[in-house]
Design a protein around this motif. Sequence first.
Motif, PDB file in Angstrom:
ATOM      1  N   SER A  20       0.871  -1.177   0.000  1.00  0.00           N
ATOM      2  CA  SER A  20       0.000   0.000   0.000  1.00  0.00           C
ATOM      3  C   SER A  20       0.905   1.224   0.000  1.00  0.00           C
ATOM      4  O   SER A  20       1.577   1.508   1.004  1.00  0.00           O
ATOM      5  N   SER A  21       0.956   1.919  -1.119  1.00  0.00           N
ATOM      6  CA  SER A  21       1.902   3.020  -1.266  1.00  0.00           C
ATOM      7  C   SER A  21       1.314   4.064  -2.207  1.00  0.00           C
ATOM      8  O   SER A  21       0.466   3.753  -3.055  1.00  0.00           O
ATOM      9  N   PHE A  22       1.774   5.316  -2.043  1.00  0.00           N
ATOM     10  CA  PHE A  22       1.335   6.390  -2.909  1.00  0.00           C
ATOM     11  C   PHE A  22       2.555   7.092  -3.489  1.00  0.00           C
ATOM     12  O   PHE A  22       3.575   7.241  -2.808  1.00  0.00           O
ATOM     13  N   ARG A  23       2.429   7.507  -4.709  1.00  0.00           N
ATOM     14  CA  ARG A  23       3.551   8.159  -5.388  1.00  0.00           C
ATOM     15  C   ARG A  23       3.775   9.538  -4.783  1.00  0.00           C
ATOM     16  O   ARG A  23       2.864  10.368  -4.732  1.00  0.00           O
ATOM     17  N   ARG A  24       4.974   9.758  -4.309  1.00  0.00           N
ATOM     18  CA  ARG A  24       5.344  11.049  -3.740  1.00  0.00           C
ATOM     19  C   ARG A  24       6.598  11.534  -4.454  1.00  0.00           C
ATOM     20  O   ARG A  24       7.675  10.979  -4.261  1.00  0.00           O
ATOM     21  N   GLU A  25       6.404  12.543  -5.276  1.00  0.00           N
ATOM     22  CA  GLU A  25       7.514  13.016  -6.102  1.00  0.00           C
ATOM     23  C   GLU A  25       7.318  14.504  -6.366  1.00  0.00           C
ATOM     24  O   GLU A  25       6.191  14.993  -6.523  1.00  0.00           O
ATOM     25  N   SER A  26       8.410  15.232  -6.385  1.00  0.00           N
ATOM     26  CA  SER A  26       8.336  16.676  -6.634  1.00  0.00           C
ATOM     27  C   SER A  26       7.642  16.952  -7.960  1.00  0.00           C
ATOM     28  O   SER A  26       7.865  16.245  -8.963  1.00  0.00           O
ATOM     29  N   PHE A  27       6.798  17.973  -7.932  1.00  0.00           N
ATOM     30  CA  PHE A  27       6.102  18.448  -9.131  1.00  0.00           C
ATOM     31  C   PHE A  27       5.097  17.430  -9.681  1.00  0.00           C
ATOM     32  O   PHE A  27       4.688  17.518 -10.839  1.00  0.00           O
ATOM     33  N   VAL A  28       4.781  16.439  -8.877  1.00  0.00           N
ATOM     34  CA  VAL A  28       3.752  15.466  -9.292  1.00  0.00           C
ATOM     35  C   VAL A  28       2.693  15.451  -8.192  1.00  0.00           C
ATOM     36  O   VAL A  28       2.713  14.613  -7.282  1.00  0.00           O
ATOM     37  N   PRO A  29       1.760  16.406  -8.235  1.00  0.00           N
ATOM     38  CA  PRO A  29       0.735  16.427  -7.188  1.00  0.00           C
ATOM     39  C   PRO A  29      -0.256  15.281  -7.355  1.00  0.00           C
ATOM     40  O   PRO A  29      -0.561  14.861  -8.474  1.00  0.00           O
ATOM     41  N   LYS A  30      -0.710  14.792  -6.230  1.00  0.00           N
ATOM     42  CA  LYS A  30      -1.684  13.704  -6.240  1.00  0.00           C
ATOM     43  C   LYS A  30      -1.222  12.572  -7.162  1.00  0.00           C
ATOM     44  O   LYS A  30      -1.904  12.187  -8.106  1.00  0.00           O
ATOM     45  N   GLY A  31      -0.049  12.049  -6.835  1.00  0.00           N
ATOM     46  CA  GLY A  31       0.545  11.010  -7.697  1.00  0.00           C
ATOM     47  C   GLY A  31      -0.270   9.732  -7.780  1.00  0.00           C
ATOM     48  O   GLY A  31      -0.166   8.972  -8.736  1.00  0.00           O
ATOM     49  N   GLY A  32      -1.111   9.497  -6.780  1.00  0.00           N
ATOM     50  CA  GLY A  32      -1.968   8.324  -6.838  1.00  0.00           C
ATOM     51  C   GLY A  32      -1.301   7.076  -6.271  1.00  0.00           C
ATOM     52  O   GLY A  32      -0.112   7.064  -5.923  1.00  0.00           O
ATOM     53  N   PRO A  33      -2.054   5.996  -6.168  1.00  0.00           N
ATOM     54  CA  PRO A  33      -1.516   4.754  -5.574  1.00  0.00           C
ATOM     55  C   PRO A  33      -0.495   4.093  -6.497  1.00  0.00           C
ATOM     56  O   PRO A  33      -0.666   4.079  -7.714  1.00  0.00           O
ATOM     57  N   ASP A  34       0.554   3.577  -5.905  1.00  0.00           N
ATOM     58  CA  ASP A  34       1.574   2.883  -6.710  1.00  0.00           C
ATOM     59  C   ASP A  34       2.122   1.643  -6.009  1.00  0.00           C
ATOM     60  O   ASP A  34       3.260   1.247  -6.215  1.00  0.00           O
ATOM     61  N   GLY A  35       1.300   1.037  -5.160  1.00  0.00           N
ATOM     62  CA  GLY A  35       1.734  -0.178  -4.467  1.00  0.00           C
ATOM     63  C   GLY A  35       1.764  -1.376  -5.405  1.00  0.00           C
ATOM     64  O   GLY A  35       0.771  -1.675  -6.100  1.00  0.00           O
ATOM     65  N   GLY A  36       2.889  -2.073  -5.464  1.00  0.00           N
ATOM     66  CA  GLY A  36       3.044  -3.218  -6.360  1.00  0.00           C
ATOM     67  C   GLY A  36       2.506  -4.516  -5.773  1.00  0.00           C
ATOM     68  O   GLY A  36       2.226  -4.620  -4.578  1.00  0.00           O
ATOM     69  N   ASP A  37       2.372  -5.506  -6.633  1.00  0.00           N
ATOM     70  CA  ASP A  37       1.881  -6.822  -6.214  1.00  0.00           C
ATOM     71  C   ASP A  37       3.000  -7.644  -5.595  1.00  0.00           C
ATOM     72  O   ASP A  37       4.193  -7.447  -5.883  1.00  0.00           O
ATOM     73  N   GLY A  38       2.585  -8.597  -4.763  1.00  0.00           N
ATOM     74  CA  GLY A  38       3.564  -9.514  -4.192  1.00  0.00           C
ATOM     75  C   GLY A  38       3.991 -10.574  -5.192  1.00  0.00           C
ATOM     76  O   GLY A  38       3.276 -10.894  -6.153  1.00  0.00           O
ATOM     77  N   GLY A  39       5.164 -11.143  -4.978  1.00  0.00           N
ATOM     78  CA  GLY A  39       5.673 -12.177  -5.874  1.00  0.00           C
ATOM     79  C   GLY A  39       5.053 -13.537  -5.592  1.00  0.00           C
ATOM     80  O   GLY A  39       4.551 -13.801  -4.490  1.00  0.00           O
ATOM     81  N   LYS A  40       5.068 -14.412  -6.571  1.00  0.00           N
ATOM     82  CA  LYS A  40       4.551 -15.768  -6.414  1.00  0.00           C
ATOM     83  C   LYS A  40       5.492 -16.590  -5.542  1.00  0.00           C
ATOM     84  O   LYS A  40       6.710 -16.434  -5.586  1.00  0.00           O
ATOM     85  N   GLY A  41       4.913 -17.510  -4.776  1.00  0.00           N
ATOM     86  CA  GLY A  41       5.734 -18.427  -4.005  1.00  0.00           C
ATOM     87  C   GLY A  41       6.308 -19.520  -4.897  1.00  0.00           C
ATOM     88  O   GLY A  41       5.748 -19.870  -5.941  1.00  0.00           O
ATOM     89  N   GLY A  42       7.441 -20.067  -4.495  1.00  0.00           N
ATOM     90  CA  GLY A  42       8.077 -21.130  -5.266  1.00  0.00           C
ATOM     91  C   GLY A  42       7.256 -22.416  -5.231  1.00  0.00           C
ATOM     92  O   GLY A  42       6.560 -22.710  -4.258  1.00  0.00           O
ATOM     93  N   THR A  43       7.342 -23.197  -6.302  1.00  0.00           N
ATOM     94  CA  THR A  43       6.620 -24.466  -6.420  1.00  0.00           C
ATOM     95  C   THR A  43       7.596 -25.618  -6.194  1.00  0.00           C
ATOM     96  O   THR A  43       8.763 -25.547  -6.573  1.00  0.00           O
ATOM     97  N   VAL A  44       7.116 -26.688  -5.579  1.00  0.00           N
ATOM     98  CA  VAL A  44       7.936 -27.871  -5.326  1.00  0.00           C
ATOM     99  C   VAL A  44       7.686 -28.892  -6.427  1.00  0.00           C
ATOM    100  O   VAL A  44       6.541 -29.257  -6.706  1.00  0.00           O
ATOM    101  N   TYR A  45       8.763 -29.327  -7.067  1.00  0.00           N
ATOM    102  CA  TYR A  45       8.707 -30.330  -8.120  1.00  0.00           C
ATOM    103  C   TYR A  45       9.471 -31.578  -7.677  1.00  0.00           C
ATOM    104  O   TYR A  45      10.400 -31.503  -6.871  1.00  0.00           O
TER     105      TYR A  45
END
Length: 345
Positions: A20-45
């Motif tokens: 859960s993250s929001f873009r915070r950058e100079s000269f970019v007002p109201k950058g909006g949400p920028d939270g990335g997805d989690g990675g997949k877990g490893g599979t057992v073969y």
Amino acid sequence: MFIDRAVVRVVGGPGGSGASSFRRESFVPKGGPDGGDGGKGGTVYVRVDPQLTTLLDFRYRRHWKAERGQHGKGKKMTGRSGEDLFLPVPPGTEVHDAGTGALLGELIEPGATLIVARGGRGGRGNAAFATPTHQSPREWEPGTYGEEKDIELVLKLIADVGLLGEPNAGKSTLLSTVSAARPKVADYPFTTLEPYLGVVGLSDHRSFVMADIPGIIEGAHAGRGLGLKFLQHVERTRVIAVLVPVDAPNPQDTYDLLLSEAARYSAALAAKPHVLVMTKIDLLGPGAPVPPVRPRPDTPVAAISAVTGAGLPELLELLWRTLRTRAPAAAPARPRTVLHGPGER
């Protein structure tokens, strides 16, 4: 040490949580949400390693868990996926669900792989929840857990000819004479405590693999002696050599007993073509006939002495002809199990 059964717990890696993250950058007002997805877990073969001949590694390590996925980050960065985990097994390994006994897959060819525990899915970050009417979401999803189960690995050796006989029938002596295998040979019962494989070489670059298993006694199908534990190793053989020593108290009863125990263990095993081999003919007196045994119809018969070598060339040629004519090589039956490569989920 030869280990042909092992029960292990396999756990797929859990997926990473979304950010859960929001873009915070100079000269970019109201950058909006920028939270990335989690990675997949490893599979057992489970994967075939042709260099292995036993399940010994799984005797000392019972828990196998793939790597977890990393959590998502700001700037819509997706977390790194967990590394897949590969369990190396010998060719001829069956994988069963330890809880239900269901067959999950059968691994024969080198490099064949089977998924046994899938990794968890990565959770979504808050950027995935943005809509025109919900422009500043703070929601995020945790990653899901990976699959977790107990599996049983059962090794069934792959050979062309399997030697079936009572203790001290001459199986180990025969294998050590016609191949480079060196099973233990002694004058007391149950000398062989584990299966042995040997490559039998013939002229014109011909060869086949022969398997020696511990001796079979009456009641082996029900667990007496060592038979029940090792009869599984002749299930994949194409031809069975039934060894009956000429000095047996009743060779006919010995022959019938061996076929009966095989049939009670597995109908498929009893249906395989076999060759009746009368062993230890060096114990017969000069000119003494081989004790009569009535084999099943169309069953070839050979008489040998693994000590003197009498009859061995004829036996090997007979086994070769039987392999070629009555038991042609065929792809083993496999359950309806989808085999996946490392890049698939």
